[in-house]
Design a protein around this motif. Structure first.
Motif, PDB file in Angstrom:
ATOM      1  N   ARG A   2       0.872  -1.172   0.000  1.00  0.00           N
ATOM      2  CA  ARG A   2       0.000   0.000   0.000  1.00  0.00           C
ATOM      3  C   ARG A   2       0.913   1.227   0.000  1.00  0.00           C
ATOM      4  NH1 ARG A   2      -2.212  -3.385   3.690  1.00  0.00           N
ATOM      5  NH2 ARG A   2      -1.239  -2.238   5.402  1.00  0.00           N
ATOM      6  N   LEU A   4       1.219   5.444  -0.403  1.00  0.00           N
ATOM      7  CA  LEU A   4       0.607   6.761  -0.424  1.00  0.00           C
ATOM      8  C   LEU A   4       1.508   7.701  -1.214  1.00  0.00           C
ATOM      9  CD1 LEU A   4      -1.417   8.948   0.435  1.00  0.00           C
ATOM     10  CD2 LEU A   4      -0.139   9.170   2.592  1.00  0.00           C
ATOM     11  N   ARG A  36      -2.847   5.226  -3.194  1.00  0.00           N
ATOM     12  CA  ARG A  36      -3.662   6.386  -2.816  1.00  0.00           C
ATOM     13  C   ARG A  36      -2.844   7.644  -3.094  1.00  0.00           C
ATOM     14  NH1 ARG A  36      -7.403   7.161   1.449  1.00  0.00           N
ATOM     15  NH2 ARG A  36      -8.070   5.010   1.022  1.00  0.00           N
ATOM     16  N   THR A  89      -5.246   9.797   6.443  1.00  0.00           N
ATOM     17  CA  THR A  89      -5.060   8.771   5.418  1.00  0.00           C
ATOM     18  C   THR A  89      -4.194   7.625   5.935  1.00  0.00           C
ATOM     19  OG1 THR A  89      -5.262  10.427   3.667  1.00  0.00           O
ATOM     20  CG2 THR A  89      -4.224   8.349   3.078  1.00  0.00           C
ATOM     21  N   PHE A  93      -5.872   4.203   5.489  1.00  0.00           N
ATOM     22  CA  PHE A  93      -5.286   3.464   4.362  1.00  0.00           C
ATOM     23  C   PHE A  93      -4.150   2.562   4.807  1.00  0.00           C
ATOM     24  CE2 PHE A  93      -2.340   3.639   0.555  1.00  0.00           C
ATOM     25  CZ  PHE A  93      -3.086   2.784  -0.239  1.00  0.00           C
ATOM     26  N   PRO A  95      -0.669   2.851   4.828  1.00  0.00           N
ATOM     27  CA  PRO A  95       0.341   2.595   3.799  1.00  0.00           C
ATOM     28  C   PRO A  95       1.596   1.948   4.362  1.00  0.00           C
ATOM     29  CG  PRO A  95       0.363   4.906   4.409  1.00  0.00           C
ATOM     30  CD  PRO A  95      -0.820   4.290   5.106  1.00  0.00           C
ATOM     31  N   ILE A  98       5.306   5.942   2.209  1.00  0.00           N
ATOM     32  CA  ILE A  98       4.833   7.172   1.584  1.00  0.00           C
ATOM     33  C   ILE A  98       5.862   7.584   0.534  1.00  0.00           C
ATOM     34  CG2 ILE A  98       4.175   9.582   1.955  1.00  0.00           C
ATOM     35  CD1 ILE A  98       3.665   8.869   4.904  1.00  0.00           C
TER      36      ILE A  98
END
Length: 382
Positions: A2, A4, A36, A89, A93, A95, A98
């Motif tokens: 994941r 970001l 995202r 987020t 989310f 992550p 990032i």
């Protein structure tokens, strides 16, 4: 993973850095990662939340008024709004890492989000976010804020730069060795063999019309070769546009030079497919996404001889250049390109071949490795 992606501008807002973020995020999504994007909203027509091409995009209110430029105060506004949005987020989310585009202003917000959440981040430098990158615009700015930016760079799990020139600037300013990963382009969107030049050679420029692009100087050089058969299409907007239109009239170029204003990337692609030469007399560049796009479309390059073009231009092979302090040399280079159609076509073919080194699928795979390594960090670099 994941991931970001954070950038203070993202299409249709902003310039090449935002488009590079979109292209990379799209390719990472195709590799199976959940992406995202957190960016700024401009105007009232863009949706706050959007899912497109496998990406979830959140646009936050950040005081931005114009699509093609962002003031210092608007950058500060983005930082203030992006920190709480980023923390929210991270909670929802979750992550693994990032990915931060531009140390300034996005890096300020991302560093705070990462520090407060413990999420590792990768910083990608594009040019203007590094001291010395665009001295005509940011020298005074960095004299004031540079001490405040050091934690952003040294807190990252990894630092990347879009060109060897930007990496050198980062090393000189912060003592860090950045990983060079260029911007990428979809090389399959254009024919493998570009069109041969016709009787009228078509030049093109695309980008922000600001002092950095040095277009007033460039138009003077074109005026010196107006006895040749050429046209120039200018795509973009900015504070210099009105003055450039007046300058064209003074130089007697109004019938040769067309100003098309702010257009979509798809419209630029269509124009490039019908063009022959990318015209970029810039004072500074990091790694111009426009230049890479021009390679994919098989355009010869007519550029200033600066470090930012070293990764895309091979002199006498896929284009010609001249130093900024040699106006007659630049005029001679333009004349050579305009006078010999066979040479120009060979250069166009060489540009199309060189584009393979910037295939965005392989670029995304390189970023994937860096982000996987960053995700193994539990805290920033000391």
């Amino acid at each position: 993973m994941r991931i970001l992606e954070m950038n203070y501008e993202f299409p249709p807002v902003g310039g090449g850095g935002g488009k590079a973020t979109e292209d990379l995020a799209t390719e990472l999504s195709k590799l199976g990662h959940s992406i995202r994007v957190l960016t700024a909203r401009q105007g009232s027509n863009l949706p706050r939340l959007e899912t497109s091409a496998g990406l979830e995009v959140e646009r936050i209110f950040a005081f931005r008024r114009q699509r093609d430029r962002c003031s210092v105060w608007e950058m500060i506004g983005f930082i203030l709004m992006a920190v709480p949005a980023g923390l929210r987020t991270v909670r929802t989310f979750r992550p693994d890492a990032i990915h931060v585009h531009f140390a300034v202003p996005t890096g300020f917000a991302a560093w705070l989000v990462a520090t407060l959440s413990g999420t590792p981040y990768v910083l990608t430098a594009h040019l203007g976010d590094v001291p010395g990158g665009t001295p005509e615009q940011t020298d005074k700015f960095f004299r004031v804020i540079k001490p405040l930016t050091r934690p952003i760079w040294h807190g990252a799990a990894a630092v990347t730069a879009v060109s060897s020139f930007v990496a050198r600037l980062a090393r000189d300013a912060y003592g860090l060795e950045a990983i060079v990963i260029p911007n990428g382009v979809d090389i399959e969107k254009s024919p493998a063999v570009p069109r041969a030049p016709e009787r009228t050679v078509k030049l093109i420029f695309a980008g922000r019309m600001v002092a950095q692009k040095n277009l007033e100087w460039g138009l003077q050089r074109l005026a010196a070769v107006k006895d040749r058969n050429w046209t120039l299409d200018l795509f973009g907007d900015g504070p210099s546009k009105a003055a450039l239109e007046r300058h064209c009239a003074v130089l007697g170029l109004s019938d040769r030079v067309a100003f098309h204003g702010w257009v979509t990337p798809e419209e630029v692609d269509l124009a490039m497919s019908c063009s022959d030469i990318l015209f970029m007399p810039s004072l500074s560049e990091g790694l111009s996404l426009v230049a890479i796009n021009a390679l994919a479309h098989g355009l010869a390059l007519a550029c200033s001889r600066i470090d930012g073009f070293a990764d895309v231009l091979v002199e006498n092979e896929n284009g010609l250049s001249a130093p900024l302090d040699d106006p007659s040399g630049f005029e001679h280079a333009l004349a050579r390109l305009l006078d010999d159609r066979d040479q120009l076509f060979r250069m166009k073919l060489a540009s199309r071949a060189k584009a393979a080194a910037f295939d965005r699928r392989s670029i995304a795979a390189r970023y994937e490795q860096v982000l996987r390594s960053a995700a193994s960090h539990t805290h920033g670099r000391k």
